[in-house]
Each structure stands twice: as C-alpha cells, then as structure tokens.
Design an enzyme around this catalytic site. Structure first.
Site, mmCIF file in Angstrom:
data_model
loop_
_atom_site.group_PDB
_atom_site.id
_atom_site.type_symbol
_atom_site.label_atom_id
_atom_site.label_comp_id
_atom_site.label_asym_id
_atom_site.label_seq_id
_atom_site.Cartn_x
_atom_site.Cartn_y
_atom_site.Cartn_z
ATOM 1 C CD1 TRP A 146 60.699 -31.630 104.259
ATOM 2 C CD2 TRP A 146 62.260 -32.733 105.786
ATOM 3 N NE1 TRP A 146 61.601 -32.786 103.493
ATOM 4 C CE2 TRP A 146 62.282 -33.385 104.625
ATOM 5 C CE3 TRP A 146 62.546 -33.439 106.920
ATOM 6 C CZ2 TRP A 146 63.017 -34.606 104.511
ATOM 7 C CZ3 TRP A 146 63.495 -34.525 106.773
ATOM 8 C CH2 TRP A 146 63.708 -34.944 105.594
ATOM 9 C CG MET A 147 65.362 -27.791 104.230
ATOM 10 S SD MET A 147 66.451 -26.268 103.568
ATOM 11 C CE MET A 147 66.342 -26.528 101.702
ATOM 12 C CG ASN A 148 62.704 -32.610 100.432
ATOM 13 O OD1 ASN A 148 61.892 -32.301 101.079
ATOM 14 N ND2 ASN A 148 62.255 -33.130 99.131
ATOM 15 C CG ASP A 149 64.263 -32.669 96.175
ATOM 16 O OD1 ASP A 149 64.772 -33.053 97.236
ATOM 17 O OD2 ASP A 149 63.727 -33.267 95.062
ATOM 18 C CD1 TRP B 200 59.457 -35.001 101.974
ATOM 19 C CD2 TRP B 200 57.571 -36.070 102.252
ATOM 20 N NE1 TRP B 200 58.691 -34.757 100.823
ATOM 21 C CE2 TRP B 200 57.509 -35.612 100.869
ATOM 22 C CE3 TRP B 200 56.637 -36.934 102.747
ATOM 23 C CZ2 TRP B 200 56.574 -35.969 100.085
ATOM 24 C CZ3 TRP B 200 55.544 -37.152 101.909
ATOM 25 C CH2 TRP B 200 55.587 -36.692 100.405
ATOM 26 C CB SER C 25 61.262 -31.134 92.262
ATOM 27 O OG SER C 25 61.748 -31.150 93.662
ATOM 28 N NE ARG D 51 59.381 -38.245 91.834
ATOM 29 C CZ ARG D 51 59.091 -39.533 91.835
ATOM 30 N NH1 ARG D 51 57.884 -40.034 91.302
ATOM 31 N NH2 ARG D 51 59.984 -40.558 92.324
ATOM 32 C CG ASP D 52 61.440 -34.252 90.091
ATOM 33 O OD1 ASP D 52 60.304 -33.887 90.802
ATOM 34 O OD2 ASP D 52 62.146 -35.334 90.388
ATOM 35 C CD GLU E 181 63.055 -38.631 93.037
ATOM 36 O OE1 GLU E 181 62.048 -38.619 93.239
ATOM 37 O OE2 GLU E 181 64.307 -38.939 93.813
#
Length: 445
Positions: free
Chosen positions: A25-28, A52, A88, A151-152, A213
């Site tokens: 898996w990967m996302n941001d 995830w 992130s 966050r982020d 976000e």
C-alpha cells in the site's frame, strides 16, 4: 518508475507512467524535495500488505521526476511519539541538513482517540537514513481550538530567515482550519494563531469539513495560494484558495477545486531549483482491487503557474521525453452526431486537442474512465473569452488526466483497473467545428 516496477511494468493492472510503491500500500506523497541534481519523493506506505495500516515513509529518488529508483524506507513507526504511525509532512533544507518534519501518532491511555504531534528527523548520508529527534517540535494543538485533527506540517523559510509552519486542523465547533507557527531555528516554535478557516471562504460548501488536511502554500505570479485537502465522506477533494498572506492571517479572495475529478487528493508541492512549482497527488482508493501485491498510485508530476491571471496546471516539461513519434490529424466535431473517435490504444498515450476561439460550447471527451465535460469558453468558470481550446489528455491504463488551460485538471481512475483498448472520443452540444489532434505513444523512461 521504480526498480520494483521495471519487472512488472507489463502487469495487467499496474500503471506504466504513474508512480507506485514497489509492493503493497501507498497513499499521500510526502517531503518532495530537490536535493542537488536529484529529486527525492517520500510517501505514506504500508510495506506489509496492500491495504492501509499504520504508515511508514517510503522513499524513492529520480533525476527527472518520472523515472524512479527505490531507496530504503525512511521512517518507521518505532519511537515513543509515532508508534501508531508516521503521518504526512515535508522535507526542508536546514542550511545543508536535510530535515523531515512530520506527524507522529500514538494512542495514549486516558486520552480520547489518537494523539498527534509534530516531530522531526535529520540525515547526514544523502537522505538515505534518518535519525529522529527525541522530543517533539510541537506537542499538540492549542487548547482553545478544541481540535479533532492536528497533522501534516508544511514548512518554508522567508528571505529574512524566519521559518513558517502551517498544518491541517479541525475544530469541533469551527470545522476545517490551518494553524500557523513561526521559528528562528526550526526547533522552537511559537504559535501565531489560525491562518485560515472554513468560515473565511464565501463558498462554504466547497470547503466544509471536520478537518482540513495537507495544507500547502505557494506563491504564483505575486499571489499567495493556500492548498487544502478537504476531508469529507464522498469523496474528499482538494481546494486552491487565492488571496494574500498578511502577517499571521491569510485573506482569501477566490477558491476553486484544484482537480475536478474524483480521485486526486492530498497533493504535495515543492519549488524546484529553477523556480517552478511542482505538485504530486494521491489518486484515492480505499483498498487493493488487485489480488497480487500492490495498491495506490500518484498523479503525474504537474507544474503550477500563473498565466494571464489564471492558475494553470500542466505536465512538467520533462514529461516530453516519454513521447514517441507524433501523429497529427484535423478532425471534425459535429453536434447531434456520434462522437468522433480519436484513438483506441491499450498502451499509455497522450493526446493534445486544439480548436478555434469561436468554439463556445461544451466539449465532451469520452475516456476509458467515462465522459469528461469541459464547459464552454463563455460559460461558468471560463478563463477568458478569447482563449482558444487547448486540452492535453494522458491515458495510462486505468488512469486518465485531462489538462485544460485555465480550468481545473480532471483526474479519474477506473475501479476495475481495466486494460483493454478504449476509444477516446469527442462530442459537442454547440456548433460544429474542427480540431487539430496530436497523438503520441508514451514509453516509461
């Protein structure tokens, strides 16, 4: 494309041009940065399964932002303040020391939900291995916010040496917002208040969310633009907010979606050494639809620029090196007639469509993922009455990205990840006209 992709680039479901993790898996995208002559990309990653889970930071490097080589995992959720995940963040140059600033997440007894803090890590071996700071940079949100998210972080440095940090937040009573901090040394941070919140935006429906976000700030053509990812239930989307940064507040003047499709989310931007702004986004999916071993992909790298007072997004010029031999044709588009087929091709390809200024009507483009409708040049959202039709379409298996000067990009992905050849078609609801169509096959670098 990563080393892991090279052996599997012909896999029926894996895109050939869009970045994917070598496995699982990967996302941001996170921490995109140019370091010397190389570009480093980090990303939210579960190395253990194609779904995830508590995120690590995956890592890849490129000479051109299109051909990628995998590096070892940069961050693992293994310390006191990030055991539940390394969420992130960004990567900056602190006077020659590459520094990651990210969100560490833990579950703590007696506290509701996950606890989010701003953490940091540095590298002394060319961004390959990272040493985490033992203490948080920012221990949590200010009490008066009544936060439901924190966050982020996104960080930049002003000409006077002051560091600025913004991060996404949500308030139980006020909704999505961006918080602002400043520092002289990248270690001790002073809270300066809410930079921007959803009640500041005239079109509240566009930005309404429990949490904003992945906030980013770019300066294009003398204008300030805040980018926020609006976390909603169906589906989440990205908004670009134009305005002016005045001291500790951002004064908005206009807002619109960064991408009009249903996939693009959580983009990360960076300023390249030549002054261009580059952005990558995650193409959302909830879980793996491929039983093999991977899930998640990023958009093509796109440039952000201001043209005639309008924010324009287009593929970086480095994308041109992926093109094969060009074919041109003049094609009619007639109202009330079957759509004009342009190309049917299973391998990746690019099409550019150019038409006359007087084509003031809706243009429908049939793609493998459905029909994309571009408004007439004199309709809502039109950039200029005298701007000619100029559309670039990139098809990479189950992904289509449509770039149109002066309008939001339209990025779509097919849930079924079909790979059969699909016709790309044109249709119109207005007067008939002719378009110049240029077509290139695309080959991974």
């Amino acid at each position: 494309m990563t080393d892991g992709q090279l052996a599997r680039s012909t896999h029926a479901h894996r895109p050939a041009l869009h970045f994917t993790a070598p496995k699982n898996w990967m996302n941001d995208p996170n921490g995109l940065i140019q370091w010397g002559s190389e570009f480093h990309l980090f990303y939210q990653h579960n190395p253990h399964a194609p779904e995830w889970a508590r995120p690590y930071w995956g890592h890849a490097v490129s000479d051109d932002l299109h051909s990628w080589r995998d590096l070892p995992i940069a961050l693992e959720p293994d310390s006191e303040f990030d055991r539940a995940g390394c969420y992130s963040g960004c990567c900056v140059d602190d006077d020659g020391i590459p520094t990651i600033i990210y969100t560490g997440v833990v579950a703590e007894e007696g506290r509701e939900g996950l606890v989010e803090r701003v953490l940091s890590a540095t590298s002394t071996d060319g961004l390959v291995t990272w040493v985490k700071s033992p203490t948080p940079l920012i221990a949590g949100p200010p009490d008066e916010i009544d936060a439901v998210g924190f966050r982020d972080p996104f960080v930049w440095r002003d000409a006077d040496g002051t560091w600025h940090l913004i991060l996404g937040c949500g308030s139980r009573t006020r909704g999505g917002m961006v918080l602002h901090y400043v520092s002289r040394d990248l270690r001790s941070w002073e809270y300066r208040g809410v930079l921007l919140e959803q009640s500041d935006i005239a079109d509240t429906a566009l930005v309404a969310a429990t949490v904003w976000e992945c906030p980013q700030l770019v300066r294009l053509g003398g204008r300030d633009i805040v980018i926020v990812s609006v976390l909603t239930s169906a589906p989440s989307h990205v908004v670009m907010i134009e305005g002016e940064l005045r001291g500790d507040r951002f004064i908005p003047s206009a807002a619109d979606r960064m991408d009009g499709g249903s996939s693009f989310y959580a983009p990360h931007v960076t300023r390249l050494a030549d002054g261009r702004w580059a952005a990558l986004g995650w193409l959302q999916e909830s879980t793996s639809r491929d039983p093999s071993d991977w899930a998640g992909t990023l958009s093509l790298p796109r440039e952000l620029l201001m043209s005639d007072g309008v924010v324009v997004q287009r593929p970086l010029h480095e994308f041109a090196r992926l093109r094969g031999t060009r074919t041109d044709a003049l094609m009619p588009v007639a109202p009330g007639q079957p759509a004009t087929p342009l190309i049917s091709h299973a391998a990746p390809f690019e099409v550019r469509i150019r038409g006359p200024v007087q084509a003031r009507h809706q243009l429908s483009i049939g793609t493998p993922q459905g029909v994309v409708v571009l408004p007439g040049l004199d309709g809502p959202g039109a950039p200029h009455d005298d701007r000619p039709l100029d559309v670039t379409i990139v098809v990479d298996r189950f992904i289509t990205e449509v770039f149109s000067e002066g309008r939001p990009v339209m990025t779509t992905r097919a849930d079924g990840r079909s790979t059969a050849g699909h016709p790309l078609e044109l249709g119109t609801t207005g007067d008939g006209f002719a378009v110049l169509v240029s077509w290139w096959p695309l080959t991974p670098a």
